[in-house]
Design an enzyme around this catalytic site. Structure first.
Site, PDB file in Angstrom:
ATOM      1  N   LYS A 113      14.915  49.055  29.575  1.00  0.00           N
ATOM      2  CA  LYS A 113      13.858  49.872  29.325  1.00  0.00           C
ATOM      3  C   LYS A 113      14.448  51.266  29.722  1.00  0.00           C
ATOM      4  CE  LYS A 113      10.359  46.506  29.967  1.00  0.00           C
ATOM      5  NZ  LYS A 113      11.002  45.238  29.901  1.00  0.00           N
TER       6      LYS A 113
HETATM    7  C1  PLP Z   1      11.047  44.119  29.313  1.00  0.00           C
HETATM    8  C2  PLP Z   1      12.242  43.210  29.228  1.00  0.00           C
HETATM    9  C3  PLP Z   1      12.331  42.346  28.441  1.00  0.00           C
HETATM   10  C4  PLP Z   1      11.509  42.074  27.281  1.00  0.00           C
HETATM   11  O1  PLP Z   1      11.426  43.069  26.124  1.00  0.00           O
HETATM   12  P1  PLP Z   1      10.375  43.309  25.121  1.00  0.00           P
HETATM   13  O2  PLP Z   1      10.517  44.587  24.397  1.00  0.00           O
HETATM   14  O3  PLP Z   1       9.089  43.279  25.915  1.00  0.00           O
HETATM   15  O4  PLP Z   1      10.291  42.098  24.143  1.00  0.00           O
HETATM   16  C5  PLP Z   1      13.613  41.394  28.311  1.00  0.00           C
HETATM   17  N1  PLP Z   1      14.551  41.600  29.265  1.00  0.00           N
HETATM   18  C6  PLP Z   1      14.252  42.603  30.260  1.00  0.00           C
HETATM   19  C7  PLP Z   1      15.352  42.689  31.261  1.00  0.00           C
HETATM   20  C8  PLP Z   1      13.224  43.439  30.384  1.00  0.00           C
HETATM   21  O5  PLP Z   1      13.077  44.241  31.123  1.00  0.00           O
END
Ligand code: PLP
Length: 472
Positions: A113
């Protein structure tokens, strides 16, 4: 480039208009009026670029209301070795032949993120400064999103963050990550309840329109278009590292929850990046896997939403999924309104017609599911055979990605977090002797002074807390 809603409102808005917004006024999500196409000659030109240069080229196709020189500065200060740990920013690590990991989790909070949120922080500061406005971001988190938002917004002019989290329910590491921030514009509120209580408070405060306007309340959730756009870049960067020349194809396996990450892959593919398959990997919360294998999209209630060892994929609905269905069904806003507006609010589910569902393979999507036992086995296998330690979310991606490998097409598994964030499951998989390494700056994070305020489940208390700290 202009942007429209998925639910039929044809009003066209500029990038900086939608940057600070969440949903479109008709309840839909924003998408560009058309995807810019990138041909083989352009790909060849981009092949040697640094990550920041590549990001600038791609973002420039979508942003025409920020002067190029300013965008250049924002991108250059975001994607640096100092912030992301390596000069490549998203280096590939190869496992067996035809299968590799793309490291997206070397930013400040050790999860992918950061890739988008770090840019968002700089874009917000720029846009608010240009308008002479301020914004107070209110959010709820059970882990990754909240800390990524705080590390992106800390110290930024014109922005405050008020982040609610369930008191005592995050891992000690996650808690320390957020609560150890000493920046005056970051406010941690530990709510004596569960994550849903935190979300309900955010909803209640946001539905108080007078308060929302007076205190300029905003969000940074995963439906924000700028976040999705920033993520498109690493699909191109992964492609260039895994191939030698244009014309070669790759596939991506993506640990998925809210469909934000893999939706960026869809956008890259629509632009012309040669992606054979987009593999949507889910955990036990298989809302997306069920859709891609049956054509039925069914939102889950809380009794059917499981707490798993890949917690950032524990979702009851996939908030970005509407964007893909809009493209799949020929961009007919009325149909999306019927499915996501009417059918979901009434039945909690919809099923595409046979004809509609038959269009899915043309978009490259396939899907599979991974369980706790699969995660443990995949973490163990990857450690024993390759000496590579992966986290639980990446393990879901690797397990499902491997099931879809095609001869001659490299499968790039997106590494979405570092194992240091999920020590308990690493120990369960590998025993107490194997410790997930922590980046140097984070070794003592649990012992640092913490800044947070404990509060009961009470939206009015949260409103008071904000009002005392924000000048109007
Ligand atoms: C947020 C997240 C996901 C999922 O991603 P999306 O964009 O919601 O599909 C997968 N792995 C980690 C470590 C995350 O923080």
């Amino acid at each position: 480039m202009k942007y429209i809603s998925t639910r039929g409102d044809k009003t066209e808005r500029g990038f900086s208009e939608i940057l600070l917004e969440g949903l479109a006024p008709d309840g839909g999500l924003y998408l560009p009026v058309a995807y810019p196409k990138v041909d083989a000659a352009t790909l060849a030109k981009w092949r040697g670029l640094s990550y920041a240069d590549l990001a600038f080229e791609i973002l420039s196709l979508y942003i025409d209301d920020i002067p190029a020189a300013d965008l250049r500065v924002l991108v250059d200060k975001t994607y640096t070795e100092a912030v992301f740990g390596t000069p490549q920013i998203v280096p590939l690590k190869s496992l067996e032949a035809g299968l590799c990991l793309e490291a997206l989790s070397n930013g400040p909070t050790l999860a992918f993120k950061d890739m988008a949120m770090q840019l968002l922080g700089n874009l917000f500061e720029y846009e608010l400064g240009r308008r002479g406005e301020t914004l107070n971001i209110l959010g709820a988190t059970s882990g990754d999103t909240g800390s990524a938002a705080e590390y992106a917004m800390r110290g930024k002019a014109g922005v405050n963050v008020f982040m609610l989290s369930p008191h005592g329910r995050m891992s000690p590491f996650q808690q320390a990550q957020m609560f150890s921030l000493q920046d005056a514009n970051i406010h941690n509120i530990a709510v004596e309840g569960v994550f849903d209580d935190c979300q309900d408070i955010v909803k209640a405060v946001s539905n108080d329109l007078a308060f929302k306007r007076q205190y300029r309340i905003g969000t940074v959730n995963s439906i924000n278009w700028a976040r999705l756009l920033a993520q498109v870049v690493y699909y191109f960067a992964g492609y260039f590292q895994a191939t030698k020349a244009e014309g070669e194809q790759v596939s991506f396996a993506v640990p998925s929850g809210n469909f934000g990450n893999v939706c960026a892959g869809h956008v890259a593919r629509m632009m012309g990046l040669p992606i054979a398959q987009l593999v949507v990997a889910t955990n036990e919360n298989n809302v997306l896997e069920e859709f891609f294998n049956t054509g039925t999209y069914r939102v889950r209630g809380s009794a059917e939403t499981f707490e798993t060892s890949s917690p950032s994929m524990d979702i009851s609905k996939a908030s970005n999924f509407e964007r893909f269905v809009f493209d799949l069904l020929g961009r007919e806003g009325a149909r999306i309104q019927a499915l996501f507006g009417a059918a979901l609010s009434k039945e909690g589910a919809f099923t595409l017609s046979t004809d509609e569902f038959a269009r899915v393979p043309a978009y490259g999507f396939v899907s599979g599911r991974s369980t706790h036992a699969d995660r443990l086995a995949t973490i163990r296998d990857t450690w024993q055979r390759f000496g590579v330690l992966i986290d639980t979310h990446t393990a879901d991606g690797l397990k499902v990605g491997r099931e879809h490998v095609q001869p001659g097409v490299p499968m790039i598994v997106l590494e979405t977090a570092l194992p240091a964030k999920f020590e308990a499951t690493i120990t369960e998989a590998l025993g107490a002797d194997v410790k997930a390494p922590r980046p140097a700056g984070l070794v003592d994070i649990e012992s640092r002074p913490k800044r947070f305020e404990v509060m009961p489940v009470d939206a009015a208390r949260v409103q008071r807390y904000i009002a005392e700290r924000v000048s109007i």
